[in-house]
Scaffold this active site. Structure first.
Site, short mmCIF file in Angstrom:
data_model
loop_
_atom_site.label_atom_id
_atom_site.label_comp_id
_atom_site.label_asym_id
_atom_site.label_seq_id
_atom_site.Cartn_x
_atom_site.Cartn_y
_atom_site.Cartn_z
N PRO A 22 -10.04 6.77 -29.30
CA PRO A 22 -10.24 7.71 -30.41
C PRO A 22 -9.02 7.65 -31.32
O PRO A 22 -7.90 7.91 -30.89
CB PRO A 22 -10.35 9.08 -29.70
CG PRO A 22 -9.70 8.88 -28.36
CD PRO A 22 -9.89 7.45 -28.01
N LEU A 23 -9.22 7.28 -32.57
CA LEU A 23 -8.11 7.02 -33.49
C LEU A 23 -8.16 8.00 -34.65
O LEU A 23 -9.14 8.04 -35.39
CB LEU A 23 -8.19 5.58 -34.02
CG LEU A 23 -8.11 4.49 -32.96
CD1 LEU A 23 -8.63 3.17 -33.51
CD2 LEU A 23 -6.68 4.33 -32.48
N THR A 24 -7.11 8.78 -34.81
CA THR A 24 -7.06 9.73 -35.91
C THR A 24 -7.12 9.02 -37.24
O THR A 24 -6.44 8.02 -37.46
CB THR A 24 -5.76 10.56 -35.83
OG1 THR A 24 -5.64 11.12 -34.52
CG2 THR A 24 -5.76 11.67 -36.86
N CYS B 112 -5.48 21.88 -20.36
CA CYS B 112 -6.08 23.21 -20.25
C CYS B 112 -6.45 23.39 -18.78
O CYS B 112 -6.42 22.44 -18.02
CB CYS B 112 -7.30 23.33 -21.14
SG CYS B 112 -8.73 22.44 -20.52
N LYS C 26 -7.19 12.17 -21.35
CA LYS C 26 -6.24 11.17 -21.84
C LYS C 26 -4.84 11.75 -21.82
O LYS C 26 -4.60 12.83 -22.37
CB LYS C 26 -6.59 10.72 -23.25
CG LYS C 26 -5.71 9.58 -23.77
CD LYS C 26 -6.21 9.08 -25.12
CE LYS C 26 -5.40 7.88 -25.57
NZ LYS C 26 -4.00 8.18 -25.83
N HIS D 109 -1.83 6.29 -21.40
CA HIS D 109 -1.09 5.51 -22.39
C HIS D 109 0.31 5.29 -21.82
O HIS D 109 1.00 6.25 -21.48
CB HIS D 109 -1.02 6.28 -23.71
CG HIS D 109 -0.35 5.53 -24.81
ND1 HIS D 109 -0.31 5.99 -26.10
CD2 HIS D 109 0.31 4.35 -24.84
CE1 HIS D 109 0.35 5.14 -26.87
NE2 HIS D 109 0.73 4.14 -26.11
N ASN E 260 -3.79 1.89 -21.36
CA ASN E 260 -3.73 1.77 -22.82
C ASN E 260 -2.30 1.46 -23.25
O ASN E 260 -1.36 2.07 -22.78
CB ASN E 260 -4.21 3.08 -23.46
CG ASN E 260 -3.98 3.15 -24.95
OD1 ASN E 260 -3.45 4.13 -25.45
ND2 ASN E 260 -4.36 2.12 -25.68
N GLY E 261 -2.17 0.45 -24.15
CA GLY E 261 -0.86 0.16 -24.70
C GLY E 261 -0.59 -1.32 -24.91
O GLY E 261 -0.67 -2.12 -23.97
N ALA F 39 -6.34 0.51 -28.91
CA ALA F 39 -6.13 1.40 -30.06
C ALA F 39 -5.67 0.59 -31.27
O ALA F 39 -6.48 0.07 -32.03
CB ALA F 39 -5.12 2.49 -29.69
#
Length: 638
Positions: A321-323, A406, A423, A453, A485-486, A508
Site C-alpha cells: 500500500p503506497l501513499t 491497536c 504491517k 519492513h 519488505n525492503g 514498494a
C-alpha cells in the site's frame, strides 16, 4: 572505470555531466516537432523557477572545484550542511503549492447540465456554475485530443461537453453521442467496487448508522477493570497498546491534508470523541446487560478457526500500500505486470466514519484486483472497532491491514469476518529492534499475516533493509505467514529474500521505479525495456486515470498530478543495457547519463520541468498557472 561508492555503475560511454545532460535535452526539445501540438517555446518552459527537487539541488554560488567530479561536489555539499539536508530530505514537501480544480477552470458548467437534468439543480438561481452551454463552450479550454478513451472503451462519455476530448463524441447542438452497441456491452457490469453511496454518506455524516457489534464490545472495554468503573479508561492494556504503536509506522507518512477536505465534525479531539462514544453507554453500565436472544446462527454457534475465511497467499507477490502513488490506475498497471496481491492506500478510520468522499475513494477496488485489501490507520478502540464493522458490512475486500497499533485482540477479531493482517517496522529507533517481541502477540491475537519492513521508523529509507533480522522474525512468526519488505528491485533481490524463509515478499518503491519488476521476478530475467515500451506504460496509466478520475479539466489535471508524482520515482530507473553490471541496486544513485535515444534520456531526468514535458506529451499543455513539486522527497541513496 569503477563507479564511485553509492553510485550506480553506468557504462562509461553513456556517462555525461549535469550541464551536458540538460543542454542536450533543451536543444533536442527545441528542435523536435511537438507531436502533441503543445504550442510555442514559452508554453513549454512552465514554472521555470522549479528545477530539481530540494534533495537534488546544489547551491548556485558554490562552484565545483577544479579536478572535482559532479558527484564529489554533491557529496561535499551534503556534508557541509548535513543537519539541514537530513532534516529536509525526510518525509514530504508539505509546503509545496496545491492547485485546486477551480484554479484551472474559472467558468465551470453545472453538473446538472452535464447530466441532462438542468431543472433539478439544487441551488437554482443561486448556483455559481454556468447553465448556458453556449456560454460555457465560448470559454472552455481547447480540446486536448481527437480521441476520448471513455467513449472508445464504454461507448459513452459521461462528461459530455466538459470532456477535454469532447470532439470525439459531440454532435449537432453539442449533443453527446452514444455508441449504443458498445454501451450495451457494459450494462450491469461493475468495473469498480466499494463506492460510497449517497445514502450511506448521509447516515455517516448525521451519525445515524448503527454499530451493534462495536457498541457491544466497547461496553465490554468500558466495564470496571480496577479503575473504579470509569468509562474513560477504555482498555487495561494501554502499555501494551503503546508498545505496538511505537513499532508500526506508515510507509510514507500521513497524507497531505489538502487532498482530503476536513469536515466540520473532524475538528473535535479524537480522544474526546472516544470518551463521548463510551459515555453514551454509561446508562447501560449501571445495570446487568440485558440480552435480546440469538439473532443469527453465528450468535448461537461460534465459527471454528478453520471455518473462517482464509488468506491463501503463500509465495505470492504483494504490491505494498503506497501513499499517493498506490492509486487504482497504478495498481492496474502492476496487476497487468504480474502483481498477485494489491492493497489500497492507507485510510484514516475517523475520516471514513465521517463519510469523507476523498477517504472512501482509497477503498475502491478495480474488478481485475482478485486479491485485494485495504489498509487502515487508527489508535482508539471506538473508531477502529466501528470502522471495522462498517467496512465488514459495506465493501468487498479479501483482508484488512492495519499500519498503526491497536488492541487487536479485543477489537478486530470480534468484528471482522475477513482476515486481518498487520504491517510493522523493526522498531522505532535505529539500533533497537523490537518486532520480534511484538510478532508473537500479533500471532496470539489471531492475525492472518504480518508484514515486516526491514528498517526502523527512525531510519526511514536511509539504510539497507535488515533481511537477516527479517529471517529471524519469520521463524518466530511461524506458523503465521510473514512477508518481508525492503530494497527489492530485481529478481535476484527477490530470490535472496525468499531464501530467508519468508512466506512471500512485499514490493514498494521497487514497483514505483519499475512496475515490470513483477514480470522480471516471475520470468526470472532482466528486461531491457525500451523507452517506447515505457512510454506506452505511461499512456496506459493516463488512460486509466482519465477513466478513474474523469476526462474533464478536473480529471485531466488530477491524472497529471498523480502521473508527475509517479515520474519522480520512475526517473530513478536505469535501463539494463546501460549498466556496467547487473542488477541495479535501489540504494545506488543514478549518475547523469545519455540514453540510447531522446525519450530514454528525457525519462532519466530528475528535473521537474522535464517531468512536466512528459506529461504534456500525454495530456496536452499544462494550464498557464501550473506548478508542481513532488510530495515525497526522501530517498535511500547513501
Amino acid at each position: 572505470m569503477a563507479a564511485a561508492a553509492g553510485v550506480a555503475p553506468v557504462r562509461v560511454r553513456y556517462l555525461t555531466s549535469k550541464d551536458q545532460f540538460h543542454t542536450y535535452l533543451k536543444a533536442q526539445g527545441a528542435s523536435r516537432n511537438d507531436e502533441a501540438s503543445r504550442g510555442d517555446e514559452e508554453e513549454l518552459s512552465v514554472s521555470t523557477d522549479q528545477t530539481e527537487p530540494p534533495a537534488k539541488r546544489l547551491k548556485l554560488d558554490d562552484p565545483i572545484k577544479e579536478g572535482e567530479s559532479q558527484e564529489d561536489a554533491e557529496e561535499a555539499g551534503r556534508k557541509e550542511k548535513e543537519p539541514v539536508e537530513r532534516k529536509r530530505a525526510r518525509g514530504q514537501n508539505k509546503s509545496r503549492p496545491c492547485m485546486k480544480p477551480n484554479h484551472y477552470e474559472k467558468s465551470r458548467l453545472c453538473p446538472s447540465v452535464t447530466q441532462g437534468c438542468t431543472e433539478k439543480c439544487y441551488f437554482g438561481s443561486r448556483c455559481r456554475f454556468l447553465h448556458d452551454i453556449n456560454k460555457y463552450m465560448a470559454v472552455k479550454p481547447a480540446d486536448l485530443g481527437q480521441k476520448c478513451v471513455l467513449f472508445e472503451t464504454f461507448g459513452k462519455c459521461i462528461y459530455g461537453v466538459t470532456c477535454r476530448f469532447a470532439q470525439a463524441h459531440l454532435g449537432d447542438g453539442y449533443q453527446n453521442i452514444i455508441n449504443m452497441d458498445l454501451a450495451k456491452q457494459w450494462e450491469g457490469k461493475s468495473l469498480v467496487r466499494n463506492n460510497l453511496s449517497k445514502d450511506l454518506q448521509h447516515q455517516l455524516r448525521k451519525k445515524k448508522l448503527s454499530f451493534e457489534k462495536a457498541d457491544e464490545y466497547l461496553r465490554h472495554l468500558a466495564k470496571p477493570h480496577g479503575n473504579g468503573g470509569k468509562g474513560n479508561k477504555t482498555s487495561g492494556n494501554s502499555t501494551e497498546r503503546q508498545e505496538v504503536c511505537n513499532c508500526t509506522a506508515p510507509e510514507e507518512g500521513p497524507r497531505d491534508a489538502s487532498e482530503h477536505p476536513v469536515l466540520p465534525e473532524e475538528g473535535e479531539d479524537p480522544k474526546l470523541a472516544a470518551l463521548e462514544s463510551l459515555h453514551s453507554t454509561d446508562a447501560l453500565e449501571g445495570s446487568p446487560t440485558k440480552t435480546m436472544g440469538p439473532v443469527t446462527d453465528e450468535d448461537i454457534i461460534k465459527l471454528r478457526p478453520h471455518e473462517k475465511k482464509k488468506l491463501e497467499i503463500q509465495g505470492k507477490l504483494y504490491l505494498a500500500p503506497l501513499t499517493t502513488c498506490g492509486n487504482l490506475p497504478f495498481r492496474r498497471i502492476c496487476k497487468r505486470f504480474g502483481a498477485d496481491i494489491t492493497c489500497g492506500e492507507m485510510a484514516v478510520c475517523t475520516n471514513l466514519l465521517q463519510g469523507q468522499s476523498s477517504e472512501w475513494a482509497l477503498l475502491k477496488r478495480h474488478h481485475t484486483e482478485d486479491i485485494f485489501g485495504v489498509q487502515l490507520e487508527g489508535a482508539f478502540p471506538d473508531t477502529m472497532t466501528k470502522c471495522a464493522e462498517l467496512l465488514n458490512q459495506t465493501i468487498e475486500v479479501d483482508f484488512i491491514d492495519i499500519n498503526v497499533g491497536c488492541p487487536i485482540d479485543l477489537v478486530y477479531r470480534k468484528v471482522l469476518d475477513v482476515p486481518l493482517t498487520v504491517k510493522i517496522r523493526t522498531g522505532v529507533q535505529e539500533k533497537i529492534n523490537v518486532a520480534h517481541k511484538i510478532i508473537p502477540k500479533i500471532r496470539e491475537w489471531g492475525a492472518s499475516m504480518v508484514t515486516l519492513h526491514g528498517r526502523s521508523r527512525e531510519q526511514r529509507y536511509t539504510k539497507v533493509a535488515d533481511w537477516d533480522y527479517i529471517a529471524e522474525c519469520a521463524k518466530i512468526a511461524s506458523p503465521m505467514p510473514l512477508f518481508g519488505n525492503g530494497d527489492i528491485l530485481s529478481y535476484e533481490d527477490a530470490n535472496r529474500a525468499m531464501q530467508m524463509g519468508v512466506s512471500g515478499i512485499m514490493i514498494a518503491r521497487g514497483a514505483l521505479i519499475k512496475p515490470w519488476i513483477f514480470t522480471e521476478i516471475k520470468e526470472q530475467r532482466h528486461w531491457d525495456i525500451s523507452s517506447s515500451e515505457r512510454f506506452d506504460i505511461l499512456k496506459d496509466f493516463t488512460n486509466y486515470g482519465l477513466e478513474h478520475w474523469g476526462s474533464d479539466t478536473q480529471g485531466v489535471e488530477k491524472t497529471r498530478k498523480f502521473l508527475l508524482e509517479w515520474l519522480s520515482f520512475l526517473c530513478r530507473y536505469i535501463p539494463v543495457g546501460l549498466l556496467e553490471h547487473l542488477p541495479q541496486k535501489i540504494n545506488e544513485r543514478p549518475p547523469y547519463y545519455m540514453g540510447r535515444d531522446y525519450l530514454e534520456t528525457l525519462m532519466a531526468s530528475q528535473n521537474v520541468d522535464d517531468w512536466i514535458k512528459i506529461s504534456e506529451l500525454l495530456l496536452g499543455p499544462v494550464p498557464s498557472n501550473f506548478t508542481f513539486l513532488p510530495k515525497h522527497k526522501a530517498n535511500a541513496y547513501r
